[in-house]
Design a protein around this motif. Structure first.
Motif, short mmCIF file in Angstrom:
data_model
loop_
_atom_site.label_atom_id
_atom_site.label_comp_id
_atom_site.label_asym_id
_atom_site.label_seq_id
_atom_site.Cartn_x
_atom_site.Cartn_y
_atom_site.Cartn_z
N TYR A 133 0.84 -1.19 0.00
CA TYR A 133 0.00 0.00 0.00
C TYR A 133 0.88 1.24 0.00
CZ TYR A 133 -4.07 -2.85 1.17
OH TYR A 133 -5.07 -3.77 1.13
N TRP A 178 1.76 5.01 1.27
CA TRP A 178 1.75 5.46 2.66
C TRP A 178 0.42 6.11 3.03
CZ3 TRP A 178 4.54 3.80 6.35
CH2 TRP A 178 4.57 4.48 7.57
N ASP A 179 -0.13 6.89 2.11
CA ASP A 179 -1.39 7.56 2.40
C ASP A 179 -2.57 6.93 1.68
OD1 ASP A 179 -0.29 9.48 4.13
OD2 ASP A 179 0.54 10.53 2.39
N GLU A 180 -2.34 5.73 1.14
CA GLU A 180 -3.42 5.05 0.46
C GLU A 180 -4.38 4.47 1.50
OE1 GLU A 180 -1.93 2.02 -2.11
OE2 GLU A 180 -3.92 1.25 -2.60
N GLU A 181 -5.66 4.65 1.26
CA GLU A 181 -6.62 4.17 2.24
C GLU A 181 -6.77 2.65 2.14
OE1 GLU A 181 -10.19 6.46 1.85
OE2 GLU A 181 -9.33 8.05 3.10
N SER A 222 -11.60 4.30 6.78
CA SER A 222 -10.45 3.84 6.02
C SER A 222 -9.21 4.38 6.69
CB SER A 222 -10.49 4.27 4.56
OG SER A 222 -11.61 5.01 4.31
N THR A 269 -4.81 4.25 6.95
CA THR A 269 -3.65 4.15 6.07
C THR A 269 -2.52 3.49 6.84
OG1 THR A 269 -2.78 6.27 6.75
CG2 THR A 269 -4.31 6.27 4.90
N THR A 323 -1.56 5.57 9.68
CA THR A 323 -2.34 5.44 10.91
C THR A 323 -1.76 4.36 11.81
OG1 THR A 323 -4.23 5.78 9.45
CG2 THR A 323 -4.71 5.24 11.74
#
Lengths: 307, 160
Positions: free
Chosen positions: A256, A258-261, B90, B92, B95
């Motif tokens: 993923y 880094w800021d991908e949900e 959602s 990340t 987080t």
């Protein structure tokens, strides 16, 4: 790395946007000392639908290619441009050589066909109760030149035995070609007749964009893991602690940004499926701004908690 | 999301932990730095009835020592971190990364099994040198909560 010195640099051919290794020694070396298995994609022409026993070439992930090029172990070759470039070459020597190769190829095709047909007819006639004496007589009667023209027309299969008796010349012979037989028309599907270029001559560079978003692969590779495509588990990679022939996979890994949900259902699905096949679900990615002491790569292993 | 949302989320998960799974000594803690603009999440610590996670290597060691993994001193529970999340959220990698950076390995100091630390030369699987882990509690609208164990880093899976 002293292992690969005997080979020079490994040759990775870029064909139709796929990265292929054609040399068995190179494929073995990649697997043995670089933890790279790739995927065998070579099928058998006689049975192209079976997909269990595949052979060379070995297809590599773009991530793997990037890793190999970075380490200087391999060179990337654009086979298409080399093929077209050489075919259009104005060099007389190259052209003549290629024509000659084509002629040989056509005669060889012809010879193989006639041999094959002769063998089949011989078998058929044996089963059909013909005696060997009759066969011999048959052969002898077609050896005299008057019947050799018949041989050419017999290609359509009326009496293929005739062709067996007409041994086509190995090399094209202008006078013989007209009177005895003509070579088969062939459509070459490989570059084999063209002079091979040296690796350094036609090396192309690898655009980093193709892999710049996939650092998890390199990270796992650097930890000594083997990776195969993870499609059957719905992830990017199946991650093995050693050679996949010897070990079961430990993880299904997905990369993923880094800021991908990350969708919660992906965690549930990956975690549950992974646990049910005795694997963990691994998510990971690269931190774009590692702070002081922070690691640039972060990975998290997920398992069902069993409650 | 507003601050209260995280509180309600945590309360629902705590209810589930206490009444469905029999957890005790539950506390909630805010996580995330105060300079952070995002509202602060709540993270829960608590003590399960039996031990939640046994590392596969520890299980192998225990078997070699002649204990079944059901043995009492292996099953003695440890405090766990729990992060409540709603199914529609959602998150990340960032987080999770911030979360793991803000918690320590052990939710509360070890008390009862100090005797095990001196147990020969085998590795102590309950000390602060073990992998950081956190339980992800996923709440659905029908109040189902499902729990997933998340480890910080590459930790090999259990061979259930």
């Amino acid at each position: 790395m002293t292992d690969h010195e005997g080979f020079g640099r490994l040759r990775i051919s870029k064909i139709a946007d796929r990265y292929l290794v054609f040399d068995a020694d190179h494929a073995a070396l990649l697997r043995r000392s670089r933890n790279i298995c790739g995927v065998l994609v070579g099928s058998t022409p006689q049975n192209p639908t079976q997909n269990v026993f595949l052979s060379l070439p070995l297809e590599l992930f773009p991530e793997e290619v990037a890793e190999l090029l970075k380490s200087g172990l391999a060179a990337l070759i654009d086979q298409t441009s080399h093929h077209l470039g050489t075919l259009q070459s104005r060099d007389k020597h190259i052209r003549l050589k290629y024509m000659e190769h084509l002629q040989q190829y056509r005669w060889q095709a012809k010879r193989l066909l006639t041999e094959d047909q002769a063998m089949r007819t011989a078998q058929k006639s044996l089963h059909g109760g013909k005696t060997s004496r009759q066969l011999n007589e048959h052969n002898r009667s077609h050896l005299d030149p008057s019947s050799s023209n018949q041989g050419e027309h017999g290609l359509s299969g009326e009496n293929p035995q005739i062709q067996a008796s007409v041994e086509p010349p190995r090399c094209p012979n202008p006078s013989g070609r007209l009177t005895v037989a003509r070579p088969l028309a062939v459509t070459p599907t490989a570059s084999s007749g063209l002079p091979p270029a040296s690796v350094d001559e036609i090396e192309i560079s690898f655009s980093r964009d193709e892999v710049s978003t996939r650092p998890l692969h390199g990270y796992l590779l650097s930890k000594g893991y083997f990776m195969t495509p993870g499609l059957r588990f719905g992830a990017d990679y199946s991650v093995y602690p050693g050679d996949p022939l010897r070990y079961h996979a430990h993880f299904l890994a997905s990369e993923y940004g880094w800021d991908e949900e990350i969708c919660m259902l992906d965690i549930v699905g990956g975690g549950r499926l992974g646990t049910s096949v005795k694997k963990g679900f691994l998510i990971g990615g690269e931190c774009p701004t590692p702070g002081n002491g922070a690691r640039p790569m972060r990975a998290f292993s997920i398992e069902w908690a069993g409650m | 999301m507003q601050d209260r949302t995280y509180e309600h989320l945590a309360a629902l998960v705590v209810t589930n932990l206490v009444h469905q799974h029999g957890w005790t000594e539950i506390k909630s803690h805010p996580v995330g730095g105060e300079d952070c603009t995002a509202p602060r999440r709540l993270i829960i610590t608590g003590l399960p009835q039996r031990r939640l996670y046994i590392h596969p290597d520890e299980q192998v060691e225990a078997l070699e020592d002649g204990y079944a993994s059901e043995h009492q001193h292996i099953q003695e529970p440890e405090f766990e971190w729990v992060l409540p999340l709603h199914i529609t959220e959602s998150v990340t990698l960032g987080t999770f990364s911030t979360l793991f950076d803000s918690i320590s390995v052990l939710p509360r100091p070890v008390e009862s099994h100090a005797h095990q630390a001196s147990h020969g030369d085998t590795r102590d699987w309950r000390c602060s040198a073990r992998h950081k882990r956190c339980l992800i509690a996923l709440l659905h609208d029908d109040s189902t909560v499902s729990y997933y164990l998340m480890h910080d880093g590459i930790v090999k899976p259990r061979q259930n």
